[in-house]
Design a protein around this motif. Structure first.
Motif, PDB file in Angstrom:
ATOM      1  N   GLU A  17      -5.935 101.515 -10.578  1.00 46.29           N
ATOM      2  CA  GLU A  17      -6.799 102.468  -8.982  1.00 46.29           C
ATOM      3  C   GLU A  17      -5.824 102.399  -8.017  1.00 46.29           C
ATOM      4  O   GLU A  17      -5.482 103.126  -7.245  1.00 46.29           O
ATOM      5  N   VAL A  18      -4.835 101.030  -7.981  1.00 43.62           N
ATOM      6  CA  VAL A  18      -4.296 100.786  -7.080  1.00 43.62           C
ATOM      7  C   VAL A  18      -2.375 101.903  -6.568  1.00 43.62           C
ATOM      8  O   VAL A  18      -2.388 101.607  -5.751  1.00 43.62           O
ATOM      9  N   ARG A  19      -2.197 102.366  -7.945  1.00 42.12           N
ATOM     10  CA  ARG A  19      -1.023 102.694  -8.355  1.00 42.12           C
ATOM     11  C   ARG A  19      -1.190 104.080  -6.752  1.00 42.12           C
ATOM     12  O   ARG A  19      -0.133 104.011  -6.072  1.00 42.12           O
ATOM     13  N   PRO A  20      -2.254 104.853  -6.029  1.00 40.10           N
ATOM     14  CA  PRO A  20      -2.230 106.081  -5.586  1.00 40.10           C
ATOM     15  C   PRO A  20      -1.360 104.483  -3.502  1.00 40.10           C
ATOM     16  O   PRO A  20      -1.123 105.218  -2.192  1.00 40.10           O
ATOM     17  N   MET A  21      -1.759 103.510  -3.522  1.00 44.98           N
ATOM     18  CA  MET A  21      -1.254 102.790  -2.938  1.00 44.98           C
ATOM     19  C   MET A  21       0.351 102.607  -2.787  1.00 44.98           C
ATOM     20  O   MET A  21       0.705 102.252  -1.483  1.00 44.98           O
ATOM     21  N   PHE A  22       1.254 103.513  -3.069  1.00 49.83           N
ATOM     22  CA  PHE A  22       2.180 102.400  -3.575  1.00 49.83           C
ATOM     23  C   PHE A  22       2.991 104.432  -3.182  1.00 49.83           C
ATOM     24  O   PHE A  22       2.557 105.392  -3.905  1.00 49.83           O
ATOM     25  N   ALA A  23       4.353 104.262  -2.521  1.00 52.16           N
ATOM     26  CA  ALA A  23       5.312 105.407  -2.971  1.00 52.16           C
ATOM     27  C   ALA A  23       5.374 105.357  -4.189  1.00 52.16           C
ATOM     28  O   ALA A  23       5.775 104.368  -5.542  1.00 52.16           O
ATOM     29  N   GLU A  24       6.291 106.762  -4.919  1.00 49.13           N
ATOM     30  CA  GLU A  24       6.251 107.619  -6.157  1.00 49.13           C
ATOM     31  C   GLU A  24       7.801 106.067  -6.456  1.00 49.13           C
ATOM     32  O   GLU A  24       7.407 105.708  -7.894  1.00 49.13           O
ATOM     33  N   ASP A  25       8.382 106.289  -6.167  1.00 48.36           N
ATOM     34  CA  ASP A  25       9.635 105.180  -6.159  1.00 48.36           C
ATOM     35  C   ASP A  25       9.425 103.781  -6.127  1.00 48.36           C
ATOM     36  O   ASP A  25       9.336 104.102  -4.598  1.00 48.36           O
TER      37      ASP A  25
END
Length: 144
Positions: free
Chosen positions: A37-45
């Protein structure tokens, strides 16, 4: 945090430095695996963020013996994170990912005593960050 705790964290971090890039990337892999659930808080790379993480860890670990001097930097970091959507509930998640990462990379050298020292250091610093998150946002231009 006592002198022994600080020494254990600082000595064990020296083993992290040569593999810093791997440690940063492993941290985020663990974080996203256990808490997608925290993945969208970060850039793809994630590589630039992984480098920043290890640099910040180095600053904090090297400054543990002078904690009052680095608390303002740690608090400022927390206020920036608040702007990115970080909530109090994220701190234990990050601590868990950090400990899993250190266990993975340090292996048998990550003894229970060293693990306990890292948990104490992370808890101390996350308490500072959580307190800072709850401060009212500062007005632009330095006026309150």
């Amino acid at each position: 945090m006592n002198h022994d705790t600080i020494t254990l964290v600082q000595r064990s971090f020296k083993d992290v430095v040569p593999i810093a890039d791997m440690v940063g990337e492993t941290f985020y892999a663990r974080l996203f695996e256990t808490h997608p659930e925290v993945r969208p808080m970060f850039a793809e790379d994630i590589r630039p963020q992984a480098k920043k993480l290890v640099q910040m860890l180095a600053m904090v670990v090297n400054g543990l013996h002078r904690l009052p001097a680095i608390q303002s930097e740690v608090a400022a970091l927390a206020r920036r994170h608040r702007e990115y959507g970080v909530a109090e509930a994220h701190y234990p998640v990050v601590g868990e990912a950090l400990i899993l990462t250190l266990e993975h990379h340090l292996g048998d050298a990550f003894t229970q005593q060293i693990k306990d020292a890292w948990i104490e250091a992370f808890t101390t610093l996350s308490d500072v960050m959580i307190d800072a998150m709850h401060e009212p946002p500062r007005a632009v231009g330095g006026h309150a």
